[in-house]
Enzyme design. Sequence first.
Site, PDB file in Angstrom:
ATOM      1  N   GLU A  76       0.796  -1.361   0.153  1.00  0.00           N
ATOM      2  CA  GLU A  76       0.340  -0.355  -0.054  1.00  0.00           C
ATOM      3  C   GLU A  76       1.327   1.250  -0.130  1.00  0.00           C
ATOM      4  O   GLU A  76       0.611   2.568  -0.651  1.00  0.00           O
ATOM      5  CB  GLU A  76      -1.032   0.387   1.392  1.00  0.00           C
ATOM      6  CG  GLU A  76      -2.337   0.773   1.391  1.00  0.00           C
ATOM      7  CD  GLU A  76      -2.779   0.849   2.719  1.00  0.00           C
ATOM      8  OE1 GLU A  76      -2.714  -0.070   3.645  1.00  0.00           O
ATOM      9  OE2 GLU A  76      -3.129   1.997   2.572  1.00  0.00           O
ATOM     10  N   ASP A  77       1.436   1.475   0.577  1.00  0.00           N
ATOM     11  CA  ASP A  77       2.537   2.529   1.129  1.00  0.00           C
ATOM     12  C   ASP A  77       3.848   2.720   0.962  1.00  0.00           C
ATOM     13  O   ASP A  77       4.334   3.925   0.571  1.00  0.00           O
ATOM     14  CB  ASP A  77       2.647   2.439   2.198  1.00  0.00           C
ATOM     15  CG  ASP A  77       1.422   2.827   2.931  1.00  0.00           C
ATOM     16  OD1 ASP A  77       0.511   3.164   2.396  1.00  0.00           O
ATOM     17  OD2 ASP A  77       1.477   2.929   4.161  1.00  0.00           O
ATOM     18  N   ASP A 260     -20.116  -6.179  39.975  1.00  0.00           N
ATOM     19  CA  ASP A 260     -19.199  -6.353  38.475  1.00  0.00           C
ATOM     20  C   ASP A 260     -18.218  -5.457  38.731  1.00  0.00           C
ATOM     21  O   ASP A 260     -17.311  -4.631  37.760  1.00  0.00           O
ATOM     22  CB  ASP A 260     -19.134  -6.558  37.660  1.00  0.00           C
ATOM     23  CG  ASP A 260     -20.066  -5.787  36.371  1.00  0.00           C
ATOM     24  OD1 ASP A 260     -20.229  -6.792  35.841  1.00  0.00           O
ATOM     25  OD2 ASP A 260     -20.680  -5.420  36.910  1.00  0.00           O
TER      26      ASP A 260
END
Length: 395
Positions: A76-77, A260
Amino acid sequence: MIRQFELVDMVKAYDPDIDEMRLNRAYVFSMKAHGLQKRASGDPYFSHPLEVAGILTEMQLDCDTIVTALLHDTIEDTVATYEQIEELFGVDVAKMVDGVSKLSELEYTSETSKQAENFRKFLLAMSNDIRVLLVKLADRLHNMRTLHFIKKPEKRARISRETLDIYAPLAERIGMQELMNELEDLAFPHVYPEAYESIMKRLDYLYANTENIRDEVIKELEKIFSENFLEAEVVGRRKQPYSIWKKITYRNVSLENQADLFAFRVIVDDVEDCYKALGVIHNVWPAVPGLLKDYISMPKPNGYQSIHTVVIGPQRKRIEVQIRSTEMDVIAEKGVAAHWRYKNNASKKDGVHYQWLQDLLEILEHAADPEEFLEHTKIAMYQNQVFVLRQRESL
Ligand code: MN
């Protein structure tokens, strides 16, 4: 930054037979490909895929997954191509890198129909190989851990929103509780800053006044187990702020009424001891009717197993106790990633086994309007049963 030999050592610690050469080649390939690129923090870009690989070694994942983590942003880069990666690292890795990239493309495009198409491709890649999702989740986790380096608050909020809408539910679906909790708590203050502030203030106050109860419960439990010759580990952890906030918001429970604030957990050797421990606890503290859940005989769809009970404990306070074996505990925290630790079972990587994933894909196949798709996805991932959606479609 993790150095080359350090990464190899990290993997070797749990997999002595690892293909060292391959790992080294991926390290160098990614470092060269990213070259002088920088992150928002000012660090070299390469530190990011390296940290992602590091996160996956903590989950003790196999060599292909670690190699994919190193390469996950290269197609992608950088100038690196699918073909190159396939030639150097094989078709499995190339497909995984491609699958991870599909979802990143989704983040950067605003065109809905393209988003839908990319998400569908990502789901398909995941369906072929669930490790695609593991890499993507580790990627998102590192980006969230370093989110404070991003200057614009709107951008931090957008990324965090996406984390809550898409990544945390995906982590939940494959049982990665620990990772999901961290993602949610990192995103929470950016998406709901005011709610975060007020919850944290309130929790500080409540915890300051209940810390002694935690110690008392743990001591008491340890005592009754040893009197009954049951070997058990007892822990009492604070619940995470985001899950407390979700309960308040979606189930209308007030903070004071939440049984809780602490999650008490009893960890024993095997299934038999789980039921013994339950008997011992109910013998000392009365159970609150209707709240016993046996996820050992009826595991959750994501593989989670445990017995949950709520009892009236010391000082007449309601407390929640979860009982599970050591192996169940690892699966409860690590989900699907735990399979790589327990068995070298390659078929586990097959996403075909996940009904929710198949259901999502099917919805997409038949979706009339791809533009509505992302909305559908969010809804589908929040539903415990996806068939609710199907019914709606058939109307
Ligand atoms: Mn990345």
